[in-house]
Design an enzyme around this catalytic site. Sequence first.
Site, PDB file in Angstrom:
ATOM      1  N   LYS A   1       0.858  -1.172   0.000  1.00 22.08           N
ATOM      2  CA  LYS A   1       0.000   0.000   0.000  1.00 22.08           C
ATOM      3  C   LYS A   1       0.903   1.233   0.000  1.00 22.08           C
ATOM      4  CE  LYS A   1      -4.238   1.616   2.129  1.00 22.08           C
ATOM      5  NZ  LYS A   1      -3.996   3.054   2.241  1.00 22.08           N
TER       6      LYS A   1
ATOM      7  N   CYS B   1       9.752  37.825  19.230  1.00 22.02           N
ATOM      8  CA  CYS B   1      10.861  36.931  18.898  1.00 22.02           C
ATOM      9  C   CYS B   1      11.553  36.451  20.189  1.00 22.02           C
ATOM     10  CB  CYS B   1      11.861  37.655  18.010  1.00 22.02           C
ATOM     11  SG  CYS B   1      13.300  36.658  17.631  1.00 22.02           S
TER      12      CYS B   1
HETATM   13  S1  IVH Z   1      -6.566  -0.613  -4.704  1.00 21.04           S
HETATM   14  C1  IVH Z   1     -11.277  -0.145  -4.628  1.00 21.04           C
HETATM   15  N1  IVH Z   1      -4.009  -0.902  -4.342  1.00 21.04           N
HETATM   16  O1  IVH Z   1      -5.225   3.198  -0.766  1.00 21.04           O
HETATM   17  C2  IVH Z   1      -9.937  -0.005  -4.042  1.00 21.04           C
HETATM   18  N2  IVH Z   1      -5.066   1.027  -3.414  1.00 21.04           N
HETATM   19  O2  IVH Z   1      -7.639   3.086   1.036  1.00 21.04           O
HETATM   20  C3  IVH Z   1      -8.952   0.407  -5.031  1.00 21.04           C
HETATM   21  N3  IVH Z   1      -3.510   2.556  -2.272  1.00 21.04           N
HETATM   22  O3  IVH Z   1      -7.400   5.294  -2.521  1.00 21.04           O
HETATM   23  C4  IVH Z   1      -7.643   0.707  -4.424  1.00 21.04           C
HETATM   24  N4  IVH Z   1      -1.685   1.393  -2.625  1.00 21.04           N
HETATM   25  O4  IVH Z   1      -4.893   5.654  -2.804  1.00 21.04           O
HETATM   26  C5  IVH Z   1      -5.078  -0.135  -4.098  1.00 21.04           C
HETATM   27  N5  IVH Z   1      -1.733  -1.283  -4.130  1.00 21.04           N
HETATM   28  C6  IVH Z   1      -2.792  -0.523  -3.903  1.00 21.04           C
HETATM   29  C7  IVH Z   1      -2.711   0.704  -3.189  1.00 21.04           C
HETATM   30  C8  IVH Z   1      -3.880   1.443  -2.962  1.00 21.04           C
HETATM   31  C9  IVH Z   1      -2.183   2.483  -2.101  1.00 21.04           C
HETATM   32  C10 IVH Z   1      -4.362   3.647  -1.751  1.00 21.04           C
HETATM   33  C11 IVH Z   1      -5.240   4.290  -2.794  1.00 21.04           C
HETATM   34  C12 IVH Z   1      -6.632   4.138  -2.305  1.00 21.04           C
HETATM   35  C13 IVH Z   1      -6.442   3.894  -0.856  1.00 21.04           C
HETATM   36  C14 IVH Z   1      -7.579   3.052  -0.340  1.00 21.04           C
END
Ligand code: IVH
Length: 681
Positions: free
Chosen positions: A116, A406
Amino acid sequence: MTFDEAKNEVKALSEKINYHNELYYQKSESVITDFEFDQLLEKLIALENQFPELKLEDSPSQRVGGTITKEFDSVVHKYPMLSLGNTYSQEELRDFDGRVAKGLEGQDYEYFCELKFDGVALSLTYENGVLKRAVTRGDGTQGDDITANAKTIRSIPLKLKAAVPAEFEVRGEAFFPLKEFERVNNEREDIGEEKLANPRNSASGTLKMQDSSVVASRKLDCYLYYLLGKDLNYPTHATAIEAIESWGFKVSPTYKQCATIEEVLNYINHWEEKRHELHVETDGIVIKVNDLSQQEQLGFTAKSPRWAISYKYKAESATTVLESISYQVGRTGSVTPVANLKPVLLAGTTVKRASLHNANEIARLDVRIGDTVHVEKGGEIIPKITTVEISSRSHDSEPVEYISNCPECDTMLIRQEGEANHYCPNVEGCPPQILGRIDHFIQRKAMDIDKLGPETIRGLLDNGLIRNYADLYDLTYEQLNGLEFTTYSDKKEDYAVRSLREKSAGNVVKAIEESKAVPFERVLFALGIRFVGKTVAEKLAEHFISIDNLMSAPFETLIEVPEIGDRIAQSVIDFFEDSKNRGIVEKLRASGVQLVSEKKEAVIEGNTLDGKTFVISGVFAQFSRDELKDKIKANGGKVVSSISGKLDYLVAGDKMGPSKLEKATKLNINVISEADFLDMI
Ligand code: IVH
């Protein structure tokens, strides 16, 4: 050149640039040097300026930005951008797996795990292989159209070469690569700008900037992880990811297909520590059911898919007490509040301080002296306070009253409209500002007199021996030898009086004397003009040659210089309009400091190296690096900075880094010694 000739040339150049771009940003390979690449791009931009009709929306020239967007259009997402449910423990994750198993009524299923990424979610729409729109998540239903800014991200393809569906959307995360974040912050420090607080917020702030050339200068990156569209017919998420990767999108290689929840847990454990080695911040992993028809079967809740979930790593955090707040005043007078904490162990180090950024941040946290607070270490340089335990607060606690004067010179602080920070306007008399300017002047990248050190400078100021950096040139050995100065420990109460020894005094005098030979561009940087960092100083020195030309240049002339915008131009004007600054410049001139660029007459010795390119690395016996460079140029060769497939020679000196040698060997480059080089000429 006729229109048709130009058209062909634009096409050929664009193809070439796209090819090298893709090679570099998707495969991390380069067969031409950065210099050659920039030249291709410059040629293209010149042609497009000459024939504006030839400037296409997918032209690689869009990468350098230049579009100003006053207000971003709001765009409704074709498919809402949902968020993900979070889990924080094995149990919660097993519960999720249980719900998936139940929803799929006994079918076999597998997971696709990804990291993530902690950045900014982007939706990219392509029509007939061309990027049409880039939109932020916004509230999930509609976001901002930031297409011009997204186009500056080199890893986002503007035009796809592969045969792709007529219309589709890919989603991913734009982020600030950590190295790049550090580079930008170092540069900001150089010009006396507040540092960016953390990579995630800065990525988001950057993508919302009005001037896309500033966005381009920050070199954001983007990983894609989601393909959407009608009738795309990929059976699994894995095959869709494979497809977008083959079309030229950047996909993080960290994903893994997992047959069981045990394998998912292994993946989680594997990345818990390893993720810190990546060039992007991650705060967890995302677990997706791989089969797309099963995803459909599971469907969505109002907020998030039932077929995916995130697992958040526990942020390394600790609980402690806020003992006091101190206020630091920087070189430019900007005031930063710092939390003094009861020392606590966090991620292997003892934490005593946390940044509070500005008055808004204190108000947002509603943090008070004596509060129990949670601190975390993220991408920030020093830890931050994330939350306050309001419930355990004592009833007689009071909100923090931000200082009005300051802490160093008692001048009333000012806060300009639209700025988050308070400033001390006492430029001339406020000690940390005076000290900060001298500190900036003497640093290695500037005048290289850093043998002095901040405490000696304070001693010189306290003893009335100097008032500004130009006064350094009046110092004598006699004044320095035995000079008493005070060193302070962390707490200001503990200090010791020391004195400068003979040898150090001698070294300082020598370093000051030697600094008179420092070239003009570094002197210009050393002056500490706001927004004039190292690179800008080089550009100005190259263009104006002397300080006199620069001092008399009107605004219109200044902004004609490449890369000099309104803000820098105005700052240069303001600096030289101040008679005190002009006095300092005159004093530097009288001391013999370089205020004119040394126009090096190009020496020509021969043409034996005509057209050959060289990278030099390490240290040499007979030449300094600059002398070696001059020698190469004098004989018709060209010196470049990075090793690529087209490089002719790597001149290897002592202490050359092993990675350079490895790269050169891999690319079959001639590696030669200093002696081999001398034989050649
Ligand atoms: S999939 C329907 N894959 O996490 C869900 N999201 O909490 C589609 N994010 O808005 C998202 N890495 O900004 C997905 N490998 C990843 C991700 C990811 C970061 C973020 C993204 C999303 C948020 C969801």
